[in-house]
Scaffold this active site. Structure first.
Site, PDB file in Angstrom:
ATOM      1  CG  ASN A 217      16.752 -39.647  43.669  1.00  0.00           C
ATOM      2  OD1 ASN A 217      17.203 -40.366  44.591  1.00  0.00           O
ATOM      3  ND2 ASN A 217      16.152 -39.088  42.869  1.00  0.00           N
ATOM      4  CG  ASP A 285      10.802 -40.468  45.390  1.00  0.00           C
ATOM      5  OD1 ASP A 285      10.140 -39.124  44.975  1.00  0.00           O
ATOM      6  OD2 ASP A 285      10.481 -40.987  44.215  1.00  0.00           O
ATOM      7  CE  LYS A 346       6.452 -39.603  38.059  1.00  0.00           C
ATOM      8  NZ  LYS A 346       7.998 -40.409  38.593  1.00  0.00           N
TER       9      LYS A 346
HETATM   10  O1  C5P Z   1       7.747 -38.376  41.262  1.00  0.00           O
HETATM   11  P1  C5P Z   1       9.147 -38.770  40.425  1.00  0.00           P
HETATM   12  O2  C5P Z   1      10.452 -38.398  41.790  1.00  0.00           O
HETATM   13  O3  C5P Z   1       9.478 -39.617  39.382  1.00  0.00           O
HETATM   14  O4  C5P Z   1       9.289 -37.327  39.601  1.00  0.00           O
HETATM   15  C1  C5P Z   1       9.649 -36.701  39.212  1.00  0.00           C
HETATM   16  C2  C5P Z   1       9.467 -35.461  38.529  1.00  0.00           C
HETATM   17  O5  C5P Z   1       8.854 -34.178  40.165  1.00  0.00           O
HETATM   18  C3  C5P Z   1      10.374 -34.434  38.483  1.00  0.00           C
HETATM   19  O6  C5P Z   1      10.684 -33.363  38.079  1.00  0.00           O
HETATM   20  C4  C5P Z   1      11.112 -34.152  39.693  1.00  0.00           C
HETATM   21  O7  C5P Z   1      12.405 -32.663  39.895  1.00  0.00           O
HETATM   22  C5  C5P Z   1      10.044 -33.735  40.151  1.00  0.00           C
HETATM   23  N1  C5P Z   1      10.330 -33.943  42.069  1.00  0.00           N
HETATM   24  C6  C5P Z   1       9.948 -33.717  43.479  1.00  0.00           C
HETATM   25  N2  C5P Z   1      10.332 -33.589  44.303  1.00  0.00           N
HETATM   26  C7  C5P Z   1       9.773 -34.316  44.782  1.00  0.00           C
HETATM   27  C8  C5P Z   1      10.113 -35.612  43.997  1.00  0.00           C
HETATM   28  C9  C5P Z   1       9.763 -35.368  42.236  1.00  0.00           C
HETATM   29  O8  C5P Z   1       9.944 -31.891  42.585  1.00  0.00           O
HETATM   30  N3  C5P Z   1       9.729 -35.102  45.984  1.00  0.00           N
END
Ligand code: C5P
Length: 414
Positions: A217, A285, A346
């Site tokens: 990312n 993800d 979220k």
């Molecule tokens: O779902 P998304 O990636 O947009 O979510 C963002 C938040 O979730 C951020 O705080 C990120 O650090 C955390 N996150 C996480 N583990 C993942 C995906 C996102 O801790 N696998």
């Protein structure tokens, strides 16, 4: 060393100018390092005539900065950041020449430029021949600097390296350490997070496709690192779990380096329980389920098919109810559209307490940039902050965290 506990975890930018007393600065670095101070050094061209960059680097356990025009140094750190990523700037030895430049606002090398660009307090330890010290020009320069709030330690009197006797000997290293400690005692505001423990994730994760390629990312790690630094400055014991970034390690923070999301999760579970968790990492993800042990080759036929599988969600895992759940769990939401609506969804989905939503749509310059425009979501409330530097976002977030925590710490270990 417990003689000056207020020094533990502090960050000093030490400017070593060209005087024979520079040899004492090597001892000063040792004395500071023994007391848990992170010391980053600028060695002027003159300073390097008396002591070597290698000795300074070895004792400070950090890179030494000398050249204003070094492309590598500027891209890694930059003279502005160098001058600001410290709690205090110490000039030892402070030569008559450098004091004159500081007084006049001359910026003609890395040291004088950093001193002009700094927004941090400055302590000088003058060292020079007694006639130079007594000269009205030097005294006038010093008076100007002191009027502006520059602190001074020494010089002492005695036999000088030039063979003359009089005032101009640089203060001894331990006198300078004591003056630095005094500064921190005087300036110690409340440390609102003293006794608290915190976990911060930062940077991206790398998910291997084969030994050569990976999925990643976009994330510079700058915001997460700034939050870790601000929590530490507030007195918290901080574990920073970071994916690969080019960010310098924040001082006073325990750093655990990881690559994949699964490694990041394991590194986050290890320090629990903690009081505060801030997940600022851009975690991938998905990972490649059929990652190869050997480098994929072009065969001339169909390109390879990558089968993706979902990574563990670190934020959601930390947010799960249970004895180990941090008292306050904060997530980030980088969105390119419908920022607030997506962030609110979220916040509920992840089960965290707060969410910091930021717009990363192309053109905002958020990725890798200096500034961030964020909205803090707490339950149903949305607080929109003005555009701030990432460091200012971190400071403001930490102030909100300190205000929200109950009066006494819930855990002591990290
Ligand atoms: O779902 P998304 O990636 O947009 O979510 C963002 C938040 O979730 C951020 O705080 C990120 O650090 C955390 N996150 C996480 N583990 C993942 C995906 C996102 O801790 N696998």
């Amino acid at each position: 060393m417990s003689d000056f506990p207020q020094l533990q975890g502090k960050r000093i930018l030490l400017v070593i100018a060209g005087g024979i007393a520079a040899y004492k600065s090597l001892d000063l670095i040792r004395r500071l390092r023994e007391r848990g101070v992170a010391v980053r050094c600028i060695l002027t061209e003159g300073g390097a005539k008396f002591i070597t960059p290698l000795s300074v680097a070895a004792l400070s356990e950090d890179k030494v900065y000398s050249n204003q025009w070094s492309l590598t140094d500027e891209s890694e750190m930059g003279h502005i950041r160098l001058s600001r990523e410290a709690d205090l700037v110490v000039v030892a030895p402070a030569t008559a020449n450098l004091l004159a430049k500081m007084s006049a606002g001359i910026a003609d090398n890395l040291a004088s430029t950093a001193l002009l660009a700094t927004d941090k307090p400055v302590l000088v330890a003058p060292a020079m021949n007694s006639m130079m010290w007594a000269h009205p020009a030097t005294q006038a320069n010093l008076a100007t600097l002191e009027r502006r709030g520059v602190r001074r330690v020494g010089p002492g009197s005695g036999e000088l390296a030039c063979g003359e006797t009089g005032a101009g000997r640089m203060a001894e290293p331990m006198q300078i350490v004591a003056a630095i400690a005094d500064y921190f005692t005087d300036s110690a505001g409340p440390r609102p997070l003293a006794g608290r423990t915190a976990l911060v994730t930062s940077g991206p994760t790398l998910e291997a496709i084969d030994p050569v390629r990976y999925i990643v990312n976009r994330s510079s790690g700058r915001q997460g690192h700034a939050i870790a630094a601000a929590l530490a400055a507030g007195g918290a014991q901080v574990t920073l779990v970071s994916g690969p970034t080019a960010q310098p390690d924040p001082a006073g923070v325990r750093i655990v380096r990881v690559e994949s999301a699964r490694d990041m999760l394991a590194a986050c579970l290890a320090p629990l329980p903690v009081d505060i968790a801030v997940c600022a990492a851009a975690v991938s993800d998905w990972r490649v389920e059929n990652a190869r042990d050997q480098k994929l080759k072009k065969t001339g036929g169909q390109p390879p098919t990558l089968i993706l599988t979902e990574n563990p969600d670190i934020l959601a895992t930390l947010s799960q109810p249970g004895a180990q759940r941090p008292h306050l769990v904060i997530g980030f939401a980088a969105e390119t559209e419908n920022l607030i609506t997506n962030a609110q969804a979220k916040l509920r989905r992840k089960g965290c307490d707060w969410l910091v939503a930021n717009d990363v749509a192309p053109g905002t310059g958020t990725f890798g940039g200096d500034d961030n425009t964020v909205h803090l979501l707490r339950g149903d409330s949305v607080e929109s902050w003005p555009t701030l530097t990432k460091e200012a976002v971190a400071t403001r977030l930490v102030a909100a965290i300190a205000a929200a925590l109950p009066a006494s710490p819930t855990s002591q270990s990290c």
